[in-house]
Design a protein around this motif. Sequence first.
Motif, short mmCIF file in Angstrom:
data_model
loop_
_atom_site.label_atom_id
_atom_site.label_comp_id
_atom_site.label_asym_id
_atom_site.label_seq_id
_atom_site.Cartn_x
_atom_site.Cartn_y
_atom_site.Cartn_z
N GLN A 47 0.77 -1.10 0.04
CA GLN A 47 -0.05 0.06 0.17
C GLN A 47 1.01 1.30 0.02
N ASN A 48 2.15 0.98 0.39
CA ASN A 48 3.00 2.15 0.37
C ASN A 48 3.69 2.63 -1.01
N PHE A 49 3.48 1.67 -2.02
CA PHE A 49 3.90 1.87 -3.46
C PHE A 49 3.80 3.32 -3.85
N ASN A 50 4.88 3.81 -4.37
CA ASN A 50 4.96 5.17 -4.81
C ASN A 50 5.90 5.10 -6.02
N SER A 51 5.25 5.51 -7.33
CA SER A 51 6.09 5.36 -8.58
C SER A 51 7.22 6.31 -8.56
N MET A 52 7.37 7.45 -7.67
CA MET A 52 8.25 8.32 -7.55
C MET A 52 9.32 7.81 -6.94
N ASP A 53 9.09 6.85 -5.96
CA ASP A 53 10.41 5.81 -5.50
C ASP A 53 11.12 4.99 -6.49
N ILE A 54 10.75 4.92 -7.60
CA ILE A 54 11.48 3.94 -8.36
C ILE A 54 12.80 4.65 -9.06
N TYR A 55 13.85 4.03 -8.70
CA TYR A 55 14.93 4.71 -9.09
C TYR A 55 16.01 3.45 -9.62
N PHE A 56 16.44 3.49 -11.03
CA PHE A 56 17.13 2.78 -11.72
C PHE A 56 18.62 2.83 -10.99
N ARG A 57 19.40 1.84 -10.88
CA ARG A 57 20.73 1.79 -10.24
C ARG A 57 21.54 1.36 -11.28
N TYR A 58 21.48 -0.28 -11.59
CA TYR A 58 22.31 -0.86 -12.49
C TYR A 58 21.53 -1.52 -13.72
N MET A 59 22.47 -1.81 -14.87
CA MET A 59 21.48 -2.25 -15.90
C MET A 59 22.59 -3.37 -16.68
N ALA A 60 22.02 -4.36 -17.41
CA ALA A 60 22.61 -5.44 -18.16
C ALA A 60 21.72 -5.60 -19.40
N VAL A 61 22.21 -5.99 -20.35
CA VAL A 61 21.47 -6.30 -21.59
C VAL A 61 21.99 -7.65 -22.33
N PHE A 62 20.72 -8.38 -22.55
CA PHE A 62 21.01 -9.62 -23.23
C PHE A 62 20.02 -9.84 -24.55
N GLU A 63 20.46 -9.95 -25.41
CA GLU A 63 19.38 -9.96 -26.57
C GLU A 63 18.43 -9.11 -26.71
N GLU A 64 17.21 -9.14 -26.41
CA GLU A 64 16.17 -8.32 -26.37
C GLU A 64 15.44 -8.13 -24.95
N ARG A 65 16.23 -8.07 -24.14
CA ARG A 65 15.95 -7.84 -22.78
C ARG A 65 16.91 -7.00 -22.11
N LEU A 66 16.40 -6.03 -21.28
CA LEU A 66 17.24 -5.08 -20.61
C LEU A 66 16.99 -5.47 -18.83
N PHE A 67 17.77 -5.76 -18.08
CA PHE A 67 17.64 -5.98 -16.78
C PHE A 67 18.14 -4.84 -15.94
N LEU A 68 17.17 -4.50 -15.14
CA LEU A 68 17.70 -3.23 -14.23
C LEU A 68 17.36 -3.54 -12.70
N SER A 69 18.45 -3.14 -11.75
CA SER A 69 18.20 -3.00 -10.63
C SER A 69 17.65 -1.72 -10.02
N LEU A 70 16.86 -2.09 -8.91
CA LEU A 70 16.25 -0.66 -8.41
C LEU A 70 16.56 -0.57 -6.92
N ASP A 71 16.38 0.57 -6.60
CA ASP A 71 16.81 0.94 -5.17
C ASP A 71 15.69 0.45 -4.26
N LEU A 72 16.45 -0.18 -3.13
CA LEU A 72 15.37 -0.67 -2.11
C LEU A 72 14.72 0.23 -1.42
N LYS A 73 13.51 0.52 -1.46
CA LYS A 73 12.66 1.76 -0.69
C LYS A 73 11.41 1.21 -0.35
N THR A 74 10.89 1.90 0.71
CA THR A 74 9.73 1.26 1.14
C THR A 74 8.48 1.44 0.17
#
Length: 349
Positions: A47-74
């Motif tokens: 219930q505390n989800f807020n889209s403004m708290d989505i922060y990309f940190r690291y990214m990798a690519v393989f073929e047609e997919r991008l993989f991203l890690s996000l900040d751990l926030k409430t």
Amino acid sequence: MSSFFFAIFLHGLCLANAINFTTVYEWDELDFVWPSEANSSNGQIDQNFNSMDIYFRYMAVFEERLFLSLDLKTGIPATLVWLPTRSTSTAPPKLTPFPSWDLHKKDICSTIQAAKGVETDTDGRLWVLDEGGSVCPSKLWIFDLTNNDRTDRVHQFPDTVVPHSYKKRKLYEVALDKTPDDFLAYIAATSFGQIVVYSRKLDKSWSVKTTRDRWLSLALSPNREARQSLYLIGILGSKVLNSVSVSELKNEGGSAAVEFIGEWTESPYRMLIDSGNVLYAAFYGQNYLSKWNTSEPFREQRFHEVGRLYASWPFTLALDANDTLWMTERNVTEARHKLLKAAVGATSY
């Protein structure tokens, strides 16, 4: 030279070295592909989800997919997600937890707690550094992207390598080194001033002492070099670029001598090297990126600059196998996030 003409001179250098990016996606607001109500009993929908708290940190690519890690926030239900590199829809895609919602459950230590650095290797595996949490220790996850994203390996770091005490550990970035008979992962571990090394062949990790700073960011030179180097940046505030010899990192329980390379104009938080020996760097709180050809004496060259972004970590970077540099850009005042790409004529290291 006056400050005015110096600024014009720098601007001219930036234009001369510019990399031309095109926009792939643009989001006013990021969101997840949420599980159906029937499958949401694991508590991912917070219930505390807020889209403004989505922060990309690291990214990798393989073929047609991008993989991203996000900040751990409430309220953020998963810290490892993926996006398609292309979409047939006019609307930008939503974030899909990788490999599934089932592998993201808070304080369940058999799942991913806090994804940090991510990398893909030439054999189609995704490596994910999981810092863990107050209950769960740190791990290194390896997924086989060519086999339905099957979990290939989960390595829990021993307490002697990465402290199990939550207050004593801090992990950030991972770089992969393909040897004739193994894959090694080098990991920036800022809490204790060492470099952590993991061998997939041995399924074993160890730490190597260094003579200087605690490390935040690292980048590995292409392995065709006779003297392969791991480039290092210290914790936030440091502008100094250092390196260590990769050969010294393979000695379990040993130490590695740190060599001074040069000094950036600002403090980097992310570095990346391509197969053409070009090192790319993103800087804390800055609206530009720089590069340096590691086969030449150190000289910083800006290659991308935008207007004021109002973000602490405004960019993430990744290279694919098709000579493309991918980049996310965070802007607090306009479109919150962009995914961009540019042809650079070189692949991942």
